[in-house]
Design a protein around this motif. Structure first.
Motif, PDB file in Angstrom:
ATOM      1  N   LYS A 156       0.829  -1.205   0.000  1.00  0.00           N
ATOM      2  CA  LYS A 156       0.000   0.000   0.000  1.00  0.00           C
ATOM      3  C   LYS A 156       0.867   1.260   0.000  1.00  0.00           C
ATOM      4  O   LYS A 156       0.583   2.236  -0.709  1.00  0.00           O
ATOM      5  N   GLY A 157       1.942   1.224   0.793  1.00  0.00           N
ATOM      6  CA  GLY A 157       2.846   2.362   0.828  1.00  0.00           C
ATOM      7  C   GLY A 157       3.474   2.632  -0.527  1.00  0.00           C
ATOM      8  O   GLY A 157       3.624   3.790  -0.936  1.00  0.00           O
ATOM      9  N   ALA A 158       3.819   1.553  -1.246  1.00  0.00           N
ATOM     10  CA  ALA A 158       4.406   1.702  -2.581  1.00  0.00           C
ATOM     11  C   ALA A 158       3.399   2.301  -3.550  1.00  0.00           C
ATOM     12  O   ALA A 158       3.736   3.183  -4.356  1.00  0.00           O
ATOM     13  N   LEU A 159       2.145   1.849  -3.476  1.00  0.00           N
ATOM     14  CA  LEU A 159       1.106   2.384  -4.359  1.00  0.00           C
ATOM     15  C   LEU A 159       0.844   3.861  -4.082  1.00  0.00           C
ATOM     16  O   LEU A 159       0.668   4.661  -4.996  1.00  0.00           O
ATOM     17  N   ASP A 160       0.818   4.204  -2.814  1.00  0.00           N
ATOM     18  CA  ASP A 160       0.571   5.599  -2.447  1.00  0.00           C
ATOM     19  C   ASP A 160       1.702   6.513  -2.917  1.00  0.00           C
ATOM     20  O   ASP A 160       1.469   7.674  -3.277  1.00  0.00           O
ATOM     21  N   ALA A 161       2.923   5.989  -2.899  1.00  0.00           N
ATOM     22  CA  ALA A 161       4.084   6.801  -3.274  1.00  0.00           C
ATOM     23  C   ALA A 161       4.326   6.846  -4.776  1.00  0.00           C
ATOM     24  O   ALA A 161       5.042   7.716  -5.265  1.00  0.00           O
ATOM     25  N   ALA A 162       3.727   5.900  -5.528  1.00  0.00           N
ATOM     26  CA  ALA A 162       3.966   5.833  -6.970  1.00  0.00           C
ATOM     27  C   ALA A 162       3.297   6.996  -7.684  1.00  0.00           C
ATOM     28  O   ALA A 162       2.167   7.364  -7.360  1.00  0.00           O
ATOM     29  N   PRO A 163       3.968   7.595  -8.666  1.00  0.00           N
ATOM     30  CA  PRO A 163       3.310   8.624  -9.487  1.00  0.00           C
ATOM     31  C   PRO A 163       2.152   8.001 -10.248  1.00  0.00           C
ATOM     32  O   PRO A 163       2.119   6.781 -10.464  1.00  0.00           O
ATOM     33  N   ALA A 164       1.196   8.819 -10.639  1.00  0.00           N
ATOM     34  CA  ALA A 164      -0.033   8.313 -11.255  1.00  0.00           C
ATOM     35  C   ALA A 164       0.245   7.409 -12.455  1.00  0.00           C
ATOM     36  O   ALA A 164      -0.401   6.370 -12.628  1.00  0.00           O
ATOM     37  N   GLY A 168      -0.401   2.069 -11.861  1.00  0.00           N
ATOM     38  CA  GLY A 168      -1.044   0.924 -12.506  1.00  0.00           C
ATOM     39  C   GLY A 168      -0.064  -0.196 -12.780  1.00  0.00           C
ATOM     40  O   GLY A 168      -0.406  -1.383 -12.671  1.00  0.00           O
ATOM     41  N   PHE A 169       1.155   0.169 -13.123  1.00  0.00           N
ATOM     42  CA  PHE A 169       2.204  -0.824 -13.374  1.00  0.00           C
ATOM     43  C   PHE A 169       2.485  -1.620 -12.104  1.00  0.00           C
ATOM     44  O   PHE A 169       2.569  -2.856 -12.128  1.00  0.00           O
ATOM     45  N   VAL A 170       2.629  -0.911 -10.987  1.00  0.00           N
ATOM     46  CA  VAL A 170       2.844  -1.571  -9.700  1.00  0.00           C
ATOM     47  C   VAL A 170       1.665  -2.478  -9.373  1.00  0.00           C
ATOM     48  O   VAL A 170       1.825  -3.596  -8.866  1.00  0.00           O
ATOM     49  N   SER A 171       0.450  -2.031  -9.697  1.00  0.00           N
ATOM     50  CA  SER A 171      -0.761  -2.789  -9.379  1.00  0.00           C
ATOM     51  C   SER A 171      -0.820  -4.128 -10.101  1.00  0.00           C
ATOM     52  O   SER A 171      -1.163  -5.153  -9.503  1.00  0.00           O
ATOM     53  N   VAL A 172      -0.489  -4.154 -11.412  1.00  0.00           N
ATOM     54  CA  VAL A 172      -0.577  -5.421 -12.141  1.00  0.00           C
ATOM     55  C   VAL A 172       0.527  -6.388 -11.720  1.00  0.00           C
ATOM     56  O   VAL A 172       0.376  -7.610 -11.861  1.00  0.00           O
ATOM     57  N   CYS A 173       1.619  -5.855 -11.193  1.00  0.00           N
ATOM     58  CA  CYS A 173       2.662  -6.740 -10.659  1.00  0.00           C
ATOM     59  C   CYS A 173       2.204  -7.363  -9.337  1.00  0.00           C
ATOM     60  O   CYS A 173       2.412  -8.551  -9.093  1.00  0.00           O
ATOM     61  N   ALA A 174       1.572  -6.539  -8.491  1.00  0.00           N
ATOM     62  CA  ALA A 174       1.204  -6.993  -7.149  1.00  0.00           C
ATOM     63  C   ALA A 174      -0.096  -7.772  -7.115  1.00  0.00           C
ATOM     64  O   ALA A 174      -0.250  -8.685  -6.286  1.00  0.00           O
ATOM     65  N   PHE A 175      -1.054  -7.456  -7.993  1.00  0.00           N
ATOM     66  CA  PHE A 175      -2.391  -8.056  -7.898  1.00  0.00           C
ATOM     67  C   PHE A 175      -2.756  -8.935  -9.092  1.00  0.00           C
ATOM     68  O   PHE A 175      -3.850  -9.481  -9.144  1.00  0.00           O
ATOM     69  N   ALA A 266      14.406   1.853 -12.270  1.00  0.00           N
ATOM     70  CA  ALA A 266      14.801   3.152 -11.726  1.00  0.00           C
ATOM     71  C   ALA A 266      13.628   3.822 -11.018  1.00  0.00           C
ATOM     72  O   ALA A 266      13.792   4.406  -9.937  1.00  0.00           O
ATOM     73  N   GLU A 267      12.440   3.730 -11.607  1.00  0.00           N
ATOM     74  CA  GLU A 267      11.257   4.338 -10.984  1.00  0.00           C
ATOM     75  C   GLU A 267      10.908   3.618  -9.689  1.00  0.00           C
ATOM     76  O   GLU A 267      10.519   4.246  -8.692  1.00  0.00           O
ATOM     77  N   TRP A 268      11.040   2.296  -9.700  1.00  0.00           N
ATOM     78  CA  TRP A 268      10.749   1.529  -8.489  1.00  0.00           C
ATOM     79  C   TRP A 268      11.721   1.884  -7.369  1.00  0.00           C
ATOM     80  O   TRP A 268      11.325   1.988  -6.207  1.00  0.00           O
ATOM     81  N   ARG A 269      12.982   2.090  -7.700  1.00  0.00           N
ATOM     82  CA  ARG A 269      13.964   2.430  -6.670  1.00  0.00           C
ATOM     83  C   ARG A 269      13.641   3.772  -6.006  1.00  0.00           C
ATOM     84  O   ARG A 269      13.883   3.969  -4.809  1.00  0.00           O
ATOM     85  N   LYS A 270      13.068   4.716  -6.782  1.00  0.00           N
ATOM     86  CA  LYS A 270      12.638   5.979  -6.189  1.00  0.00           C
ATOM     87  C   LYS A 270      11.549   5.741  -5.147  1.00  0.00           C
ATOM     88  O   LYS A 270      11.562   6.321  -4.056  1.00  0.00           O
TER      89      LYS A 270
END
Length: 344
Positions: A156-164, A168-175, A266-270
């Motif tokens: 949840k913390g990663a989703l909240d911190a991700a730019p708009a 969605g990219f983070v979401s399809v990886c996680a869910f 690189a975006e994930w590391r941010k």
């Protein structure tokens, strides 16, 4: 010294000293006894690099497999030595040198590639034995010990911190458990918002924008994933607010390009640095997804199909430690009996 090869052709070799001729005769005879065939010294005298290029050129590989093979070749110190002059001790020394800078799993992969190359040389009668046989590799950590799975709060913390554009990219990886390349390859037509499914029809390969390539998924990875309503809403929001791009209507990208492995990482590391996620990787989100259906009681074949593994054995090899053990099931059953008795 004269002899006839397996094709019946007369062959000969000249030696200045008798002892050299005797040695050549012993080696020739030993090869015949060991393999049933004579070995041609001239064939085995080509440089290992030349043989490796010939062997890899005949393989039907995906681009990333060829890239990994090239990395394996680049790491060996005996590229320019004749194939028939490379000994087991040479391979062992190479492996030892790799242990000082690479993970055991990477070393195992590179050794496997070089071993397969030498195996082909044995089959083609360049050498009579594989010098990789008997080489001791560093121990690879058990997958259960090496695997890291983020908690729901961390995701949840990663989703909240991700730019708009990246949420969605983070979401399809996680869910949905997509691999990085599969997530990067999603197009609008792959999402069925009504049926609540994602079709994995391609993957993006390439470390940088210049090397990006749209290729079919890994063998056995083509699949339809059944996704929850929440993910459907997240993806619908992405399409509405961020949009798609290109004639293919790609879902995820930056600057008009689909995401490369380097760009996504690189975006994930941010995000990771901003939220204190430590060493969690995007691939760990796939582990997070896998833990869900396993905890819900899904069988191995169901999980295998959802993850796109070629066989159930691969799924078990990676995730067997997440399934309840016999002891866990026994305790759960006994707890149910106890609860019934106490209720009565």
């Amino acid at each position: 010294m004269q002899w006839r090869d397996d094709g019946g052709k007369s062959r000969e070799s000249t030696h200045a000293l008798k002892r050299d001729a005797d040695k050549a005769l012993r080696e020739l005879t030993a090869a015949k006894v060991t393999t049933g065939h004579y070995l041609d010294d001239a064939a085995g005298s080509m440089a290992f690099k030349a043989w490796f290029e010939r062997w890899t050129g005949s393989q039907v590989w995906a681009d990333n497999t060829r890239t990994n093979a090239d990395q394996a070749l680049a790491s060996v110190p005996f590229q320019d030595r004749p194939v028939n002059k490379i000994r087991t001790s040479d391979v062992q020394a190479w492996v030892k040198e790799l242990t000082e800078r690479l993970e055991p799993s990477t070393i195992s992969t590179r050794h496997g590639t070089i071993k397969s190359c030498f195996k082909a040389a044995v089959t083609d009668r360049l050498i009579h034995a594989n010098p990789c046989d008997g080489v001791k590799l560093p121990r690879v950590r058990r997958k259960a010990a090496a695997m890291t799975i983020p908690s729901p709060a961390q995701v949840k913390g990663a989703l909240d911190a991700a730019p708009a554009w990246f949420a969605g990219f983070v979401s399809v990886c996680a869910f949905a458990g997509l691999r990085l390349g599969e997530a990067a390859g999603l197009q609008l037509a792959d999402i069925d918002f009504k049926a609540r499914t994602i079709t994995v029809a391609r993957q993006i390969q390439g470390e940088t924008v210049k090397t990006l390539k749209d290729v079919p998924p890994k063998h056995g990875s083509e699949r339809v994933i059944y996704i929850p309503k929440g993910l459907v809403k997240l993806l619908a929001k992405h399409v509405e607010e961020v949009g798609v791009f290109g004639d293919e209507k790609w879902l995820f990208g930056y600057g008009g390009h689909v995401l490369s492995r380097h760009g996504a990482g690189a975006e994930w590391r941010k995000i990771r640095d901003a939220t204190g996620l430590g060493e969690f990787t995007l691939h760990d989100l796939r582990h997070y997804y896998a833990s869900g259906p396993i905890a819900a009681g899904c069988d191995v074949v169901t999980v295998q199909r959802a993850l796109g593994h070629a066989t159930p054995s691969i799924t078990l090899d990676v995730y067997s430690h997440l399934w309840p053990s016999a002891e866990d099931k026994t305790r759960a059953a006994a707890a149910g009996l106890l609860a019934d008795v106490l209720a009565a």
